[in-house]
Design a protein around this motif. Structure first.
Motif, PDB file in Angstrom:
ATOM      1  N   TYR A 122      23.027  50.789  48.640  1.00  0.00           N
ATOM      2  CA  TYR A 122      22.805  51.356  47.312  1.00  0.00           C
ATOM      3  C   TYR A 122      24.107  51.617  46.565  1.00  0.00           C
ATOM      4  O   TYR A 122      24.113  51.847  45.356  1.00  0.00           O
ATOM      5  CB  TYR A 122      21.957  52.631  47.391  1.00  0.00           C
ATOM      6  CG  TYR A 122      22.647  53.839  47.967  1.00  0.00           C
ATOM      7  CD1 TYR A 122      22.500  54.195  49.301  1.00  0.00           C
ATOM      8  CD2 TYR A 122      23.453  54.654  47.160  1.00  0.00           C
ATOM      9  CE1 TYR A 122      23.141  55.305  49.833  1.00  0.00           C
ATOM     10  CE2 TYR A 122      24.083  55.767  47.676  1.00  0.00           C
ATOM     11  CZ  TYR A 122      23.930  56.088  49.008  1.00  0.00           C
ATOM     12  OH  TYR A 122      24.545  57.196  49.528  1.00  0.00           O
ATOM     13  N   GLU A 123      25.228  51.603  47.287  1.00  0.00           N
ATOM     14  CA  GLU A 123      26.524  51.857  46.640  1.00  0.00           C
ATOM     15  C   GLU A 123      27.119  50.597  46.016  1.00  0.00           C
ATOM     16  O   GLU A 123      28.167  50.662  45.379  1.00  0.00           O
ATOM     17  CB  GLU A 123      27.482  52.458  47.665  1.00  0.00           C
ATOM     18  CG  GLU A 123      27.061  53.866  48.102  1.00  0.00           C
ATOM     19  CD  GLU A 123      27.871  54.414  49.238  1.00  0.00           C
ATOM     20  OE1 GLU A 123      28.399  55.528  49.102  1.00  0.00           O
ATOM     21  OE2 GLU A 123      27.973  53.726  50.279  1.00  0.00           O
ATOM     22  N   TYR A 124      26.477  49.470  46.218  1.00  0.00           N
ATOM     23  CA  TYR A 124      26.955  48.215  45.649  1.00  0.00           C
ATOM     24  C   TYR A 124      26.184  47.887  44.377  1.00  0.00           C
ATOM     25  O   TYR A 124      24.978  48.134  44.291  1.00  0.00           O
ATOM     26  CB  TYR A 124      26.840  47.086  46.683  1.00  0.00           C
ATOM     27  CG  TYR A 124      27.921  47.186  47.730  1.00  0.00           C
ATOM     28  CD1 TYR A 124      27.860  48.143  48.737  1.00  0.00           C
ATOM     29  CD2 TYR A 124      29.021  46.342  47.703  1.00  0.00           C
ATOM     30  CE1 TYR A 124      28.872  48.258  49.687  1.00  0.00           C
ATOM     31  CE2 TYR A 124      30.031  46.435  48.645  1.00  0.00           C
ATOM     32  CZ  TYR A 124      29.948  47.406  49.639  1.00  0.00           C
ATOM     33  OH  TYR A 124      30.948  47.513  50.569  1.00  0.00           O
ATOM     34  N   ASP A 125      26.886  47.309  43.417  1.00  0.00           N
ATOM     35  CA  ASP A 125      26.331  47.130  42.081  1.00  0.00           C
ATOM     36  C   ASP A 125      25.760  45.730  41.824  1.00  0.00           C
ATOM     37  O   ASP A 125      24.832  45.582  41.047  1.00  0.00           O
ATOM     38  CB  ASP A 125      27.415  47.421  41.040  1.00  0.00           C
ATOM     39  CG  ASP A 125      28.018  48.803  41.208  1.00  0.00           C
ATOM     40  OD1 ASP A 125      29.164  48.909  41.681  1.00  0.00           O
ATOM     41  OD2 ASP A 125      27.309  49.771  40.871  1.00  0.00           O
ATOM     42  N   HIS A 145      32.881  50.211  41.530  1.00  0.00           N
ATOM     43  CA  HIS A 145      33.457  51.551  41.448  1.00  0.00           C
ATOM     44  C   HIS A 145      34.449  51.818  42.577  1.00  0.00           C
ATOM     45  O   HIS A 145      34.847  52.956  42.782  1.00  0.00           O
ATOM     46  CB  HIS A 145      32.345  52.598  41.488  1.00  0.00           C
ATOM     47  CG  HIS A 145      31.369  52.492  40.360  1.00  0.00           C
ATOM     48  ND1 HIS A 145      31.709  52.747  39.054  1.00  0.00           N
ATOM     49  CD2 HIS A 145      30.062  52.133  40.336  1.00  0.00           C
ATOM     50  CE1 HIS A 145      30.654  52.571  38.276  1.00  0.00           C
ATOM     51  NE2 HIS A 145      29.641  52.187  39.024  1.00  0.00           N
ATOM     52  N   ALA A 146      34.821  50.774  43.276  1.00  0.00           N
ATOM     53  CA  ALA A 146      35.684  50.940  44.441  1.00  0.00           C
ATOM     54  C   ALA A 146      36.995  51.631  44.071  1.00  0.00           C
ATOM     55  O   ALA A 146      37.591  51.355  43.032  1.00  0.00           O
ATOM     56  CB  ALA A 146      35.977  49.587  45.060  1.00  0.00           C
ATOM     57  N   SER A 179      38.388  45.711  50.883  1.00  0.00           N
ATOM     58  CA  SER A 179      38.834  46.405  49.683  1.00  0.00           C
ATOM     59  C   SER A 179      39.248  45.403  48.608  1.00  0.00           C
ATOM     60  O   SER A 179      39.413  44.215  48.883  1.00  0.00           O
ATOM     61  CB  SER A 179      39.992  47.336  50.016  1.00  0.00           C
ATOM     62  OG  SER A 179      41.095  46.590  50.514  1.00  0.00           O
ATOM     63  N   TYR A 187      37.038  44.658  42.456  1.00  0.00           N
ATOM     64  CA  TYR A 187      35.870  45.160  43.170  1.00  0.00           C
ATOM     65  C   TYR A 187      36.064  45.068  44.673  1.00  0.00           C
ATOM     66  O   TYR A 187      36.573  44.060  45.181  1.00  0.00           O
ATOM     67  CB  TYR A 187      34.624  44.345  42.818  1.00  0.00           C
ATOM     68  CG  TYR A 187      34.230  44.325  41.370  1.00  0.00           C
ATOM     69  CD1 TYR A 187      33.401  43.328  40.882  1.00  0.00           C
ATOM     70  CD2 TYR A 187      34.673  45.286  40.478  1.00  0.00           C
ATOM     71  CE1 TYR A 187      33.020  43.290  39.551  1.00  0.00           C
ATOM     72  CE2 TYR A 187      34.302  45.261  39.145  1.00  0.00           C
ATOM     73  CZ  TYR A 187      33.477  44.260  38.683  1.00  0.00           C
ATOM     74  OH  TYR A 187      33.111  44.231  37.373  1.00  0.00           O
ATOM     75  N   ASP A 245      31.142  46.029  44.760  1.00  0.00           N
ATOM     76  CA  ASP A 245      31.201  47.455  44.419  1.00  0.00           C
ATOM     77  C   ASP A 245      32.231  47.634  43.310  1.00  0.00           C
ATOM     78  O   ASP A 245      33.440  47.604  43.574  1.00  0.00           O
ATOM     79  CB  ASP A 245      31.586  48.264  45.656  1.00  0.00           C
ATOM     80  CG  ASP A 245      31.884  49.724  45.335  1.00  0.00           C
ATOM     81  OD1 ASP A 245      32.523  50.388  46.178  1.00  0.00           O
ATOM     82  OD2 ASP A 245      31.489  50.189  44.246  1.00  0.00           O
ATOM     83  N   LEU A 264      32.771  50.747  51.308  1.00  0.00           N
ATOM     84  CA  LEU A 264      31.509  51.445  51.515  1.00  0.00           C
ATOM     85  C   LEU A 264      30.552  50.593  52.338  1.00  0.00           C
ATOM     86  O   LEU A 264      30.639  49.364  52.329  1.00  0.00           O
ATOM     87  CB  LEU A 264      30.896  51.796  50.167  1.00  0.00           C
ATOM     88  CG  LEU A 264      31.796  52.683  49.282  1.00  0.00           C
ATOM     89  CD1 LEU A 264      31.160  52.888  47.931  1.00  0.00           C
ATOM     90  CD2 LEU A 264      32.092  54.010  49.958  1.00  0.00           C
ATOM     91  N   THR A 265      29.631  51.263  53.012  1.00  0.00           N
ATOM     92  CA  THR A 265      28.781  50.533  53.951  1.00  0.00           C
ATOM     93  C   THR A 265      27.292  50.628  53.670  1.00  0.00           C
ATOM     94  O   THR A 265      26.495  50.053  54.404  1.00  0.00           O
ATOM     95  CB  THR A 265      29.034  51.037  55.388  1.00  0.00           C
ATOM     96  OG1 THR A 265      28.677  52.427  55.455  1.00  0.00           O
ATOM     97  CG2 THR A 265      30.496  50.880  55.771  1.00  0.00           C
ATOM     98  N   THR A 266      26.899  51.333  52.627  1.00  0.00           N
ATOM     99  CA  THR A 266      25.472  51.453  52.341  1.00  0.00           C
ATOM    100  C   THR A 266      25.100  50.597  51.139  1.00  0.00           C
ATOM    101  O   THR A 266      25.828  50.570  50.145  1.00  0.00           O
ATOM    102  CB  THR A 266      25.077  52.903  52.075  1.00  0.00           C
ATOM    103  OG1 THR A 266      25.935  53.435  51.066  1.00  0.00           O
ATOM    104  CG2 THR A 266      25.217  53.742  53.331  1.00  0.00           C
TER     105      THR A 266
END
Length: 127
Positions: free
Chosen positions: A112-115, A101-102, A52, A32, A99, A108-110
């Motif tokens: 909502y993109e983190y799970d 789905h990385a 990353s 992740y 994240d 990613l920086t927003t």
């Protein structure tokens, strides 16, 4: 599902340092991308730093660039945020996020993109 637990927050004077830790519950953590976010009272949650899955790529918000350093150790299922030269405007609750789905070196920086998210740790910087 990955459980994330932050620690290391506290009260520090301006110019001081803190090191935040985030411990993950599962070894799938190593695949992740990870991020640190913060949220001050009355403000939206904002990106602070990201790394990353391999640790080979990092990204920082302009407001912390040169002062904060994100790192990770996949063998220890852990990610850290070293914060130096702290300022009163750094006061916030800091959250660790994953994240799942990385892809590759993308960070990613927003929010909502983190799970997955930790419960947060409070950082207070006095002037």
């Amino acid at each position: 599902q990955v459980q994330l637990v932050e620690s290391g927050g506290g009260l520090v004077q301006a110019g001081g340092s803190l090191r935040l830790s985030c411990a993950a519950s599962e070894r799938t953590f190593s695949s992740y991308a990870m991020g640190w976010f913060r949220q001050a009272p009355g403000k939206e949650r904002e990106f602070v730093a990201g790394i990353s899955w391999s640790g080979g790529s990092t990204y920082y918000a302009d407001s912390v660039k040169g002062r904060f350093t994100i790192s990770r150790d996949n063998a220890k299922n852990a990610v850290w945020l070293q914060m130096n030269s702290l300022k009163p405007e750094d006061t916030a609750t800091y959250y660790c996020a994953a994240d799942r789905h990385a892809i590759g070196s993308v960070v990613l920086t927003t929010p909502y993109e983190y799970d997955y998210w930790g419960q947060g740790t409070q950082v207070t910087v006095s002037s």
